[in-house]
Design a protein around this motif. Structure first.
Motif, PDB file in Angstrom:
ATOM      1  N   THR A 239      40.277 -89.357 -22.487  1.00 20.68           N
ATOM      2  CA  THR A 239      39.114 -89.462 -23.376  1.00 20.68           C
ATOM      3  C   THR A 239      38.544 -90.872 -23.405  1.00 20.68           C
ATOM      4  O   THR A 239      39.278 -91.861 -23.265  1.00 20.68           O
ATOM      5  CB  THR A 239      39.500 -89.032 -24.807  1.00 20.68           C
ATOM      6  OG1 THR A 239      38.380 -89.219 -25.687  1.00 20.68           O
ATOM      7  CG2 THR A 239      40.672 -89.828 -25.353  1.00 20.68           C
ATOM      8  N   ASP A 240      37.205 -90.944 -23.633  1.00 22.35           N
ATOM      9  CA  ASP A 240      36.542 -92.242 -23.818  1.00 22.35           C
ATOM     10  C   ASP A 240      36.852 -92.831 -25.194  1.00 22.35           C
ATOM     11  O   ASP A 240      36.571 -94.006 -25.433  1.00 22.35           O
ATOM     12  CB  ASP A 240      35.018 -92.075 -23.722  1.00 22.35           C
ATOM     13  CG  ASP A 240      34.558 -91.663 -22.332  1.00 22.35           C
ATOM     14  OD1 ASP A 240      35.304 -91.874 -21.361  1.00 22.35           O
ATOM     15  OD2 ASP A 240      33.429 -91.129 -22.229  1.00 22.35           O
ATOM     16  N   PHE A 241      37.363 -91.982 -26.099  1.00 25.48           N
ATOM     17  CA  PHE A 241      37.586 -92.409 -27.483  1.00 25.48           C
ATOM     18  C   PHE A 241      39.050 -92.194 -27.874  1.00 25.48           C
ATOM     19  O   PHE A 241      39.377 -91.305 -28.680  1.00 25.48           O
ATOM     20  CB  PHE A 241      36.658 -91.628 -28.425  1.00 25.48           C
ATOM     21  CG  PHE A 241      35.202 -91.876 -28.158  1.00 25.48           C
ATOM     22  CD1 PHE A 241      34.572 -93.016 -28.646  1.00 25.48           C
ATOM     23  CD2 PHE A 241      34.458 -90.999 -27.365  1.00 25.48           C
ATOM     24  CE1 PHE A 241      33.220 -93.257 -28.392  1.00 25.48           C
ATOM     25  CE2 PHE A 241      33.114 -91.239 -27.096  1.00 25.48           C
ATOM     26  CZ  PHE A 241      32.492 -92.374 -27.614  1.00 25.48           C
TER      27      PHE A 241
ATOM     28  N   THR B 135      36.601 -85.077 -19.426  1.00 27.03           N
ATOM     29  CA  THR B 135      36.720 -86.205 -20.327  1.00 27.03           C
ATOM     30  C   THR B 135      36.408 -85.624 -21.694  1.00 27.03           C
ATOM     31  O   THR B 135      35.243 -85.285 -21.959  1.00 27.03           O
ATOM     32  CB  THR B 135      35.703 -87.310 -19.969  1.00 27.03           C
ATOM     33  OG1 THR B 135      35.852 -87.669 -18.591  1.00 27.03           O
ATOM     34  CG2 THR B 135      35.878 -88.544 -20.840  1.00 27.03           C
ATOM     35  N   ALA B 136      37.422 -85.430 -22.518  1.00 27.21           N
ATOM     36  CA  ALA B 136      37.279 -84.740 -23.795  1.00 27.21           C
ATOM     37  C   ALA B 136      36.963 -85.763 -24.875  1.00 27.21           C
ATOM     38  O   ALA B 136      37.829 -86.548 -25.271  1.00 27.21           O
ATOM     39  CB  ALA B 136      38.557 -83.978 -24.127  1.00 27.21           C
TER      40      ALA B 136
ATOM     41  N   GLY C 168      43.484 -93.123 -22.199  1.00 26.82           N
ATOM     42  CA  GLY C 168      42.192 -93.792 -22.323  1.00 26.82           C
ATOM     43  C   GLY C 168      41.447 -93.737 -20.991  1.00 26.82           C
ATOM     44  O   GLY C 168      41.953 -94.193 -19.967  1.00 26.82           O
ATOM     45  N   HIS C 169      40.236 -93.165 -21.014  1.00 28.44           N
ATOM     46  CA  HIS C 169      39.433 -92.988 -19.799  1.00 28.44           C
ATOM     47  C   HIS C 169      38.713 -94.283 -19.453  1.00 28.44           C
ATOM     48  O   HIS C 169      37.893 -94.767 -20.243  1.00 28.44           O
ATOM     49  CB  HIS C 169      38.426 -91.867 -20.036  1.00 28.44           C
ATOM     50  CG  HIS C 169      37.579 -91.532 -18.856  1.00 28.44           C
ATOM     51  ND1 HIS C 169      36.213 -91.522 -18.912  1.00 28.44           N
ATOM     52  CD2 HIS C 169      37.915 -91.191 -17.578  1.00 28.44           C
ATOM     53  CE1 HIS C 169      35.730 -91.167 -17.725  1.00 28.44           C
ATOM     54  NE2 HIS C 169      36.747 -90.971 -16.896  1.00 28.44           N
TER      55      HIS C 169
ATOM     56  N   GLU D 293      36.610 -80.385 -29.029  1.00 27.48           N
ATOM     57  CA  GLU D 293      37.295 -80.280 -27.727  1.00 27.48           C
ATOM     58  C   GLU D 293      38.715 -80.834 -27.837  1.00 27.48           C
ATOM     59  O   GLU D 293      39.675 -80.225 -27.353  1.00 27.48           O
ATOM     60  CB  GLU D 293      36.528 -81.066 -26.660  1.00 27.48           C
ATOM     61  CG  GLU D 293      35.151 -80.528 -26.339  1.00 27.48           C
ATOM     62  CD  GLU D 293      34.356 -81.449 -25.444  1.00 27.48           C
ATOM     63  OE1 GLU D 293      33.409 -80.955 -24.808  1.00 27.48           O
ATOM     64  OE2 GLU D 293      34.657 -82.667 -25.363  1.00 27.48           O
ATOM     65  N   ILE D 294      38.826 -81.997 -28.440  1.00 26.21           N
ATOM     66  CA  ILE D 294      40.148 -82.634 -28.564  1.00 26.21           C
ATOM     67  C   ILE D 294      41.093 -81.726 -29.350  1.00 26.21           C
ATOM     68  O   ILE D 294      42.247 -81.508 -28.951  1.00 26.21           O
ATOM     69  CB  ILE D 294      39.998 -84.008 -29.248  1.00 26.21           C
ATOM     70  CG1 ILE D 294      39.236 -84.971 -28.325  1.00 26.21           C
ATOM     71  CG2 ILE D 294      41.356 -84.588 -29.621  1.00 26.21           C
ATOM     72  CD1 ILE D 294      38.743 -86.238 -29.006  1.00 26.21           C
ATOM     73  N   LYS D 295      40.592 -81.133 -30.430  1.00 29.24           N
ATOM     74  CA  LYS D 295      41.440 -80.278 -31.259  1.00 29.24           C
ATOM     75  C   LYS D 295      41.876 -79.016 -30.498  1.00 29.24           C
ATOM     76  O   LYS D 295      43.025 -78.581 -30.595  1.00 29.24           O
ATOM     77  CB  LYS D 295      40.707 -79.906 -32.548  1.00 29.24           C
ATOM     78  CG  LYS D 295      40.566 -81.084 -33.507  1.00 29.24           C
ATOM     79  CD  LYS D 295      39.748 -80.698 -34.739  1.00 29.24           C
ATOM     80  CE  LYS D 295      39.622 -81.862 -35.690  1.00 29.24           C
ATOM     81  NZ  LYS D 295      38.803 -81.547 -36.871  1.00 29.24           N
TER      82      LYS D 295
END
Ligand code: G3P
Ligand code: MG
Length: 249
Positions: free
Chosen positions: A234-236, A214-215, A8-9, A220-222
């Protein structure tokens, strides 16, 4: 199955006030494997968890962290500037800028990693490395802690103080990460998502030491899960944890 960890960012910056205890707790509740936090040093040598050199953007106070004591910084709210978030609760207004000690204490029951980013690339905080290490030794238990910074001398000072620390250089532009890791004696690199996704051919085989920030976008995440990078910052984190769980189903 992916071994990629979800960090978690600044807590869960996309949904909760950044670098606050409520944000860290929510990120933990959303299933993170680790947290990324930013630290600066106060006028009285305390380590506080805040992104900017100044209070203005994220609190209702102003001035430089370096010019204020911890007690003075604690007068301000670190949550009241974020009423626009979907999950807003009035109790956020009483959130304060946390000390590193408070964050380490919050994490005590949880088996998650902690990435402490020392924000020494704009201002020099003489003694910040010693003070951060002392707090982690006192309150960190046996938690895995990764120290990162855009400022390489800070990382090398940490290593000189304690050769067992895990250090990772932050950068937006390194396209030959293995060379940097080997040459500088780093444990890892923390690269921005655009650098990583535009240099994938350079990165094969060294992902064990690579964390990517920050993905936030699903694609991007995938892609980063496909690449099996060490961690996605990540922010999420809830979204990233969901995509990770899909791979593990
Ligand atoms: O540590 C990754 C990332 O946090 C670096 O940039 O500005 O968000 O601290 P920033
Ligand atoms: Mg950071």
């Amino acid at each position: 199955m992916t071994g990629t960890k979800i960090f978690g960012h600044r807590g869960a910056k996309g949904s909760y006030p950044e670098n606050t205890l409520i944000g860290f707790q929510k990120a933990i509740d959303e299933g993170v494997d680790g947290l990324e936090i930013d630290v600066h040093m106060t006028a009285d040598g305390e380590i506080v968890v805040i992104h900017d050199e100044r209070l203005d953007r994220t609190t209702d106070g102003d001035g430089y962290v370096k010019d204020l004591t911890l007690e003075e910084i604690k007068e301000y709210s670190a949550g009241s500037r974020f009423p626009h978030f979907r999950n807003y609760e009035a109790t956020w207004d009483i959130e304060k800028v946390p000390s590193l000690q408070e964050v380490l204490e919050l994490l005590t029951p949880y088996d998650i990693e902690l990435n402490i980013e020392l924000k020494t690339n704009r201002l020099l905080y003489t003694g910040i490395e010693e003070n951060v290490l002392a707090l982690v030794h006192q309150y960190g238990g046996d938690r895995k802690v990764i120290y990162s910074s855009f400022h390489l001398p800070t990382l090398l000072r940490l290593k000189a103080l304690d050769e067992s620390v895990d250090i990772a250089l932050l950068s937006r532009e390194i396209s030959h990460p293995y060379d940097y890791i080997q040459t500088l004696g780093l444990e890892g690199l923390h690269l921005d998502v655009n650098t990583v996704l535009s240099n994938v051919h350079q990165l094969k085989g060294i992902f064990g030491d690579l964390r990517v920030w920050t993905a936030n976008e699903s694609n991007e995440i995938k892609q980063l899960l496909d690449l099996n990078v060490n961690a996605i910052i990540t922010d999420f984190p809830e979204k990233a944890a969901f995509y990770k769980s899909e791979r593990q189903a």
